[in-house]
Write a protein that holds these residues in place. Structure first.
Motif, PDB file in Angstrom:
ATOM      1  N   LEU A  40      -8.691  12.495   4.678  1.00  0.00           N
ATOM      2  CA  LEU A  40      -9.136  11.897   5.939  1.00  0.00           C
ATOM      3  C   LEU A  40      -7.948  11.379   6.746  1.00  0.00           C
ATOM      4  O   LEU A  40      -7.879  11.570   7.972  1.00  0.00           O
ATOM      5  CB  LEU A  40     -10.118  10.761   5.650  1.00  0.00           C
ATOM      6  N   ALA A  41      -7.009  10.717   6.069  1.00  0.00           N
ATOM      7  CA  ALA A  41      -5.834  10.187   6.771  1.00  0.00           C
ATOM      8  C   ALA A  41      -4.990  11.320   7.349  1.00  0.00           C
ATOM      9  O   ALA A  41      -4.486  11.219   8.475  1.00  0.00           O
ATOM     10  CB  ALA A  41      -5.008   9.332   5.822  1.00  0.00           C
ATOM     11  N   ALA A  86      -6.935  -4.266   8.583  1.00  0.00           N
ATOM     12  CA  ALA A  86      -8.101  -3.421   8.840  1.00  0.00           C
ATOM     13  C   ALA A  86      -9.303  -3.877   8.012  1.00  0.00           C
ATOM     14  O   ALA A  86     -10.439  -3.910   8.509  1.00  0.00           O
ATOM     15  CB  ALA A  86      -7.762  -1.968   8.521  1.00  0.00           C
ATOM     16  N   ASN A  87      -9.061  -4.257   6.775  1.00  0.00           N
ATOM     17  CA  ASN A  87     -10.153  -4.733   5.934  1.00  0.00           C
ATOM     18  C   ASN A  87     -10.773  -6.008   6.501  1.00  0.00           C
ATOM     19  O   ASN A  87     -12.006  -6.151   6.543  1.00  0.00           O
ATOM     20  CB  ASN A  87      -9.637  -4.974   4.517  1.00  0.00           C
ATOM     21  N   GLU A  88      -9.928  -6.954   6.958  1.00  0.00           N
ATOM     22  CA  GLU A  88     -10.451  -8.184   7.560  1.00  0.00           C
ATOM     23  C   GLU A  88     -11.226  -7.896   8.842  1.00  0.00           C
ATOM     24  O   GLU A  88     -12.247  -8.522   9.122  1.00  0.00           O
ATOM     25  CB  GLU A  88      -9.295  -9.146   7.846  1.00  0.00           C
ATOM     26  N   PHE A  89     -10.731  -6.948   9.613  1.00  0.00           N
ATOM     27  CA  PHE A  89     -11.441  -6.580  10.840  1.00  0.00           C
ATOM     28  C   PHE A  89     -12.822  -6.020  10.522  1.00  0.00           C
ATOM     29  O   PHE A  89     -13.822  -6.387  11.158  1.00  0.00           O
ATOM     30  CB  PHE A  89     -10.623  -5.555  11.622  1.00  0.00           C
ATOM     31  N   TYR A  90     -12.908  -5.139   9.521  1.00  0.00           N
ATOM     32  CA  TYR A  90     -14.200  -4.553   9.160  1.00  0.00           C
ATOM     33  C   TYR A  90     -15.135  -5.597   8.564  1.00  0.00           C
ATOM     34  O   TYR A  90     -16.351  -5.518   8.739  1.00  0.00           O
ATOM     35  CB  TYR A  90     -13.995  -3.398   8.183  1.00  0.00           C
ATOM     36  N   GLY A 148      -5.335   2.040   7.684  1.00  0.00           N
ATOM     37  CA  GLY A 148      -3.930   1.679   7.522  1.00  0.00           C
ATOM     38  C   GLY A 148      -3.031   2.890   7.414  1.00  0.00           C
ATOM     39  O   GLY A 148      -1.957   2.936   8.026  1.00  0.00           O
ATOM     40  N   LEU A 149      -3.460   3.893   6.660  1.00  0.00           N
ATOM     41  CA  LEU A 149      -2.657   5.108   6.520  1.00  0.00           C
ATOM     42  C   LEU A 149      -2.520   5.850   7.843  1.00  0.00           C
ATOM     43  O   LEU A 149      -1.447   6.360   8.180  1.00  0.00           O
ATOM     44  CB  LEU A 149      -3.283   6.025   5.467  1.00  0.00           C
ATOM     45  N   VAL A 150      -3.607   5.902   8.618  1.00  0.00           N
ATOM     46  CA  VAL A 150      -3.563   6.619   9.891  1.00  0.00           C
ATOM     47  C   VAL A 150      -2.637   5.925  10.877  1.00  0.00           C
ATOM     48  O   VAL A 150      -1.791   6.563  11.527  1.00  0.00           O
ATOM     49  CB  VAL A 150      -4.985   6.751  10.471  1.00  0.00           C
TER      50      VAL A 150
END
Length: 302
Positions: A76-77, A122-126, A145-147
């Motif tokens: 996906l990344a 990103a995890n905190e945002f989600y 994060g990878l993208v």
């Protein structure tokens, strides 16, 4: 044989190189022997610790599901980061400052932040702003994060690959009336892909390895995370690390081998036959081109 860039070694240099080679392999053999002896002294080479990897339970319950999640996040990344990085790299080459400066700011910003921090943000945002289920949230955070990080790095690779081409390519395109977008898509990018391919593959290998960061900090069930569960059940920490390392080596070897094959194929497809046409053949080609031109004109008038 001597050239401008390389002087063939003489007899002394050949003996010195041979001596260094032998010394290196001796030191490498001693290092491997020391590692083997250390593992044996600690009881890490006992068959009982390696036996679980000969059964299907260790693979179907732990390693294969973790490998599947690793490949899923990496794929996906890659699919998202490659086109996004190409677009950002091309935008950084724009003649318009209102396009070039924001694209450069985005690339420099995300390239300067460690990929692990991007995953955590990103995890905190989600968690705070979306309704993504908790069991799927680590995958989203890892891919995001990878993208963000790798797209910014790939953008610089694309920009450098295009700038490495001779200026005569762009000047020739301008001379025949091509717009910059046509020059980029039809002339520059196809040539730059071959030059960029090794660096792009290196970054794709980084993507595969960086999926392990999500397992360490976010509980993402990738290969390294499931290894810890396997080691806790079978009490074989060192063997499990070795097996997972071998799996990563095989994955990255397959990726780099495919890239080498693709690069060679691209180079062969662009290689000229080297045939030299005689004067009579050139006249035939010119006559055929003139005939096609007049034929097209006549059809247009009809």
């Amino acid at each position: 044989m001597t050239s401008v860039l390389y002087d063939a070694p003489g007899p002394k240099a050949k003996r010195r190189n041979l001596l260094f080679s032998v010394l290196f392999f001796v030191l490498l053999a001693l290092l491997l022997w020391w590692i083997w002896q250390t593992l044996d002294d600690k009881g890490q080479l006992q068959w009982s610790l390696w036996k679980p990897f000969t059964t299907s339970e260790a693979w179907t319950t732990y390693l294969l599901p973790g490998l599947g999640d690793t490949l899923k996040a990496a794929a996906l990344a890659m699919v998202i980061a490659l086109p996004l990085g190409a677009v950002l790299g091309i935008l950084r080459l724009s003649d318009h400052r209102w396009v070039r400066i924001p694209a450069g700011a985005v690339v420099e910003f995300f390239r300067a932040i460690p990929v692990l921090l991007l995953m955590l943000f990103a995890n905190e945002f989600y968690v705070r702003s979306t309704g993504i289920p908790s069991d799927e949230r680590p995958l989203y955070a890892v891919v995001t994060g990878l993208v963000l990080y790798n797209a910014s790095v790939l953008a610089e690779i694309v920009r450098a690959g295009i700038l490495s081409l001779p200026k005569g390519q762009s000047e020739a395109a301008m001379a025949i009336g091509l717009r910059k977008s046509q020059t980029m898509s039809s002339i520059l990018l196809p040539q730059a892909v071959t030059a960029m391919l090794p660096a792009i593959v290196s970054q794709l290998v980084v993507i595969v390895k960086d999926t392990a960061l999500g397992g360490v900090m976010l509980g993402f069930t990738e290969l390294l995370n499931t290894r810890s569960t396997l080691a806790a059940n079978y009490a074989n920490v060192i063997p499990s690390f070795i097996v997972v390392a071998v799996i990563f080596i095989i994955l990255n070897f397959i990726l780099t081998s495919f890239a080498s094959w693709l690069e060679g194929r691209l180079r062969r497809s662009k290689r000229s036959t080297g045939a030299v046409l005689g004067a009579d053949k050139v006249d035939d080609v010119n006559a055929a081109e003139v005939g096609d031109t007049y034929g097209t004109g006549a059809e247009g008038r009809l």
